[in-house]
Design a protein around this motif. Structure first.
Motif, short mmCIF file in Angstrom:
data_model
loop_
_atom_site.label_atom_id
_atom_site.label_comp_id
_atom_site.label_asym_id
_atom_site.label_seq_id
_atom_site.Cartn_x
_atom_site.Cartn_y
_atom_site.Cartn_z
N ASN A 13 0.96 -0.94 0.02
CA ASN A 13 0.22 0.31 0.01
C ASN A 13 0.74 1.02 0.34
OD1 ASN A 13 -2.37 -1.56 0.49
ND2 ASN A 13 -2.72 -1.94 2.44
N VAL A 14 2.29 1.33 -0.63
CA VAL A 14 2.85 2.46 -0.73
C VAL A 14 2.50 2.91 -1.80
CG1 VAL A 14 5.31 2.97 -0.28
CG2 VAL A 14 4.65 1.83 1.07
N LYS A 15 2.36 4.17 -2.42
CA LYS A 15 1.64 5.26 -2.96
C LYS A 15 3.21 5.77 -3.67
CE LYS A 15 -3.39 4.15 -3.05
NZ LYS A 15 -4.60 5.00 -2.84
N ALA A 16 3.04 6.39 -5.02
CA ALA A 16 3.69 6.93 -5.83
C ALA A 16 3.45 7.61 -6.82
CB ALA A 16 5.36 6.31 -5.54
N ALA A 17 4.29 8.21 -7.09
CA ALA A 17 4.01 9.13 -8.79
C ALA A 17 5.03 9.76 -9.08
CB ALA A 17 2.95 10.47 -8.63
N VAL A 18 5.16 8.92 -10.53
CA VAL A 18 6.00 10.23 -11.33
C VAL A 18 5.20 11.56 -12.35
CG1 VAL A 18 8.29 9.49 -12.70
CG2 VAL A 18 7.44 8.20 -11.36
N ALA A 19 6.06 12.36 -12.35
CA ALA A 19 5.40 13.96 -12.95
C ALA A 19 6.48 13.94 -14.08
CB ALA A 19 4.85 14.61 -12.09
N PHE A 20 6.86 14.75 -14.91
CA PHE A 20 7.57 15.54 -16.24
C PHE A 20 6.09 15.92 -17.16
CE2 PHE A 20 6.66 11.30 -18.00
CZ PHE A 20 6.38 11.14 -19.18
N ILE A 21 6.81 16.70 -17.78
CA ILE A 21 6.98 17.97 -18.68
C ILE A 21 6.41 16.85 -20.85
CG2 ILE A 21 6.40 19.99 -20.34
CD1 ILE A 21 4.88 19.58 -17.08
N SER A 22 5.92 16.53 -21.02
CA SER A 22 6.51 15.28 -22.52
C SER A 22 7.05 16.83 -23.25
CB SER A 22 5.11 14.86 -23.23
OG SER A 22 4.87 14.66 -24.37
N GLY A 23 7.85 16.15 -24.09
CA GLY A 23 8.39 17.25 -24.67
C GLY A 23 10.19 18.28 -24.36
N LEU A 24 9.68 18.16 -22.59
CA LEU A 24 10.73 18.53 -22.13
C LEU A 24 11.96 17.35 -21.38
CD1 LEU A 24 9.94 21.91 -21.07
CD2 LEU A 24 10.79 21.53 -22.79
N SER A 25 10.81 16.74 -21.63
CA SER A 25 11.82 14.60 -20.64
C SER A 25 12.20 14.13 -22.15
CB SER A 25 10.79 15.05 -19.66
OG SER A 25 10.72 15.95 -18.70
N LYS A 30 11.63 10.55 -22.45
CA LYS A 30 10.62 9.71 -21.78
C LYS A 30 10.58 8.53 -21.71
CE LYS A 30 6.84 11.92 -24.25
NZ LYS A 30 6.09 11.36 -24.97
N GLU A 31 11.98 8.12 -23.12
CA GLU A 31 12.75 6.76 -22.36
C GLU A 31 13.74 6.42 -21.49
OE1 GLU A 31 15.22 6.25 -26.26
OE2 GLU A 31 13.82 6.27 -27.23
N ALA A 32 14.31 7.29 -21.21
CA ALA A 32 15.29 7.07 -19.61
C ALA A 32 13.93 7.56 -18.46
CB ALA A 32 15.91 8.41 -19.58
N ASN A 62 12.58 3.55 -18.92
CA ASN A 62 13.04 2.16 -18.72
C ASN A 62 14.26 2.61 -17.98
OD1 ASN A 62 12.53 1.59 -21.40
ND2 ASN A 62 13.90 2.77 -22.51
N ASP A 63 14.76 3.76 -17.57
CA ASP A 63 16.01 4.00 -16.35
C ASP A 63 14.92 3.88 -14.85
OD1 ASP A 63 17.40 3.54 -17.74
OD2 ASP A 63 17.98 5.46 -17.83
N LEU A 64 13.31 4.89 -14.70
CA LEU A 64 13.27 5.16 -13.36
C LEU A 64 11.37 4.10 -12.87
CD1 LEU A 64 12.47 6.98 -11.16
CD2 LEU A 64 12.11 8.39 -13.00
#
Length: 513
Positions: free
Chosen positions: A56-68, A70-72, A75-77
């Motif tokens: 029950n440990v929740k997390a979230a990853v946020a980023f701006i498409s086009g500036l970050s 996506k593959e890294a 795949n890496d995160l």
């Protein structure tokens, strides 16, 4: 400066709506995501991945498409987090979990921990990705910046026959790399700051510690810290803000697309300024002598470099004085013209309805219009328009009897001579001052030209660039620097840095200047 511009705007909005809003990250994951979306207005390019790390440990990853990248991120995160969810969730507390993620599991190079929502938002809009973990009041910032950039190419505004063919681009990291390729010195410094209350663009001050005068760096930092604008779209904004006199027609900072020119300048003891998003770097301080120097002078033998530099001084003289001298001699001092030449000029001017001053103004403005039009048109037809337009208009004006053929020759020679000046902004200044000389010549003849020339010299002597006199090494005089002034001495002779910069290390070891 302007660190909390998002917060001020949104705090006012949230106070109206009656919602609770904080500029620090809280422990509730959904509340943190809601605050983030509120700050940046829930844009379509904001991507949020919600993750379940187990137990029950929740997390979230946020980023701006086009500036970050996506593959890294995937795949890496994200894959790494999901693959090791049982190991991650075994931590005692969320704070220990986020530290474990930072140290053990995240395989992205740059990882930073923060509890500031302001910093998190600015870094997110710069291309970094954010990792939230429910139950902890801190987030991780990942260095995943990646956006489309222009490839390294030959500088357009500064073409050379001999020298490096690489130029700056709009990416700050790439530009720093290009300078490091020329200077592999551990004392090379890149001091980073932000400029623009809303744009938050990165700005870098480049210098070599141990060479540059520390007072010079302090003065540059002081002026940069005074900048207060919404956005610096190009380095020209920075140049105009920190220059000594905005009323002067002469530029007080050099701008260049060439990394080798910046590297050479900082090795002299000067300071380079790089702005993210601009391919033009600034160099401070400069003097009037820098207007006639080109990197190519030092790549060829000293006799060739000296000859080219003398040609530039002659070109500058023609650019400013030739039309004015023609007006003065024809209008007031006909006796100073040789008889045969005077008869020839009189014959060509027969039937021309305008005085010499009006002729020069008409043709001078026409040439400037053609030059500006050629610069704004597509490159494939810009040069054609400039050449053909000049020929057609000049021939038509002579045939119609509006101007004399000798005036067309004078204006054409003046236009060609202006292109010999390497520093584009100085060349424009000389072209502008040319009209002042023409007006003075029309009113007072040669006396007017001399008076304007004296006024310009007084202005140059009083003008400074970052506190350094603009007229050095002419006045104040530094005799040892004259070997790289009008003449370009042999490389083995130029073994000292310019004295007017007051460098800490005066010996350059055959440094080109």
């Amino acid at each position: 400066m302007g660190r909390n511009f998002f917060r001020r705007r949104k705090l006012k909005q949230e106070s109206v709506e009656g919602e609770d809003f904080s500029t620090e990250i809280g422990v509730d994951l959904e509340k943190n995501l809601q605050d983030l979306q509120t700050l940046i207005g829930s844009p379509e390019d904001l991507v949020i991945h919600r993750l379940n790390l187990g137990f029950n440990v929740k997390a979230a990853v946020a980023f701006i498409s086009g500036l970050s990248n996506k593959e890294a991120i995937h795949n890496d995160l994200i894959k790494n987090l999901l693959r090791n969810r049982e190991k991650e969730a075994g931590s005692d507390t969320p704070d220990e979990l986020i530290k474990q993620l930072k140290l053990d599991l995240i395989s992205i190079g740059s990882v930073e921990q923060t509890n500031s929502l302001d910093k998190l938002t600015i870094d997110l809009l710069s291309g970094k990705s954010v990792v939230y973990v429910d139950g902890t009041a801190e987030a991780l910032l990942m260095g995943t910046e990646k956006w489309e950039t222009r490839s390294i190419d030959e500088p357009i505004s500064e073409s050379l026959i001999r020298g490096p063919r690489e130029g700056f681009v709009e990416n700050l990291q790439t530009n720093m790399m290009l300078i490091r390729r020329h200077i592999r010195d551990p004392n090379l410094r890149f001091d980073t700051s932000e400029v623009g209350r809303r744009s938050k663009k990165k700005l870098v001050v480049c210098y070599v510690d141990g060479i540059v005068n520390p007072d010079m760096v302090k003065e540059v930092d002081r002026r940069l810290s005074s900048i207060d604008m919404d956005s610096a779209m190009e380095s020209g904004y920075i140049e105009q803000w920190i220059e000594d006199s905005y009323l002067s027609p002469f530029p007080q900072l050099d701008n260049t697309e060439r990394p080798d020119k910046v590297a050479s300048a900082v090795l002299q003891g000067k300071v380079g300024i790089l702005l993210d998003g601009s391919p033009f770097a600034l160099i401070a301080p400069i003097t009037i002598a820098n207007a006639f120097k080109s990197p190519e002078d030092y790549y060829d033998r000293w006799l060739i470099g000296t000859f080219l530099r003398i040609i530039r001084y002659i070109g500058a003289f023609i650019t400013m004085f030739l039309p004015a001298l023609y007006i003065a001699l024809v209008s007031y001092h006909q006796g100073m013209i040789p008889s045969q030449l005077a008869f020839s000029i009189a014959a060509t001017r027969e039937g021309v309805p305008f005085p010499a001053f009006v002729e020069a103004i008409i043709m001078g403005l026409t040439m400037e219009l053609l030059r500006e039009a050629g610069a704004r048109l597509p490159r494939t037809i810009g040069q054609t328009i400039g050449i053909v337009g000049g020929l057609v208009i000049g021939e038509a004006a002579v045939s119609a009897g509006i101007v004399s053929p000798i005036m067309v020759i004078v204006v054409a020679l003046t236009a060609v001579a202006s292109f010999t000046i390497p520093l584009y902004s100085v060349a424009i200044s000389f072209r502008l001052l040319r009209f002042g000389f023409m007006f003075a010549a029309a009113v007072l003849g040669l006396y007017g030209i001399v008076l304007v020339y004296i006024m310009i010299n007084i202005h140059i002597v009083n003008l400074k660039s970052m506190g350094v006199p603009y007229s050095t090494p002419f006045a104040p005089s530094f005799i040892k620097d004259w070997k790289d002034l009008v003449l370009r001495g042999p490389i083995p002779m130029m073994n000292e840095r310019p004295r007017n910069l007051k460098p800490k290390d005066t010996t350059s070891g055959n440094l080109r200047r």
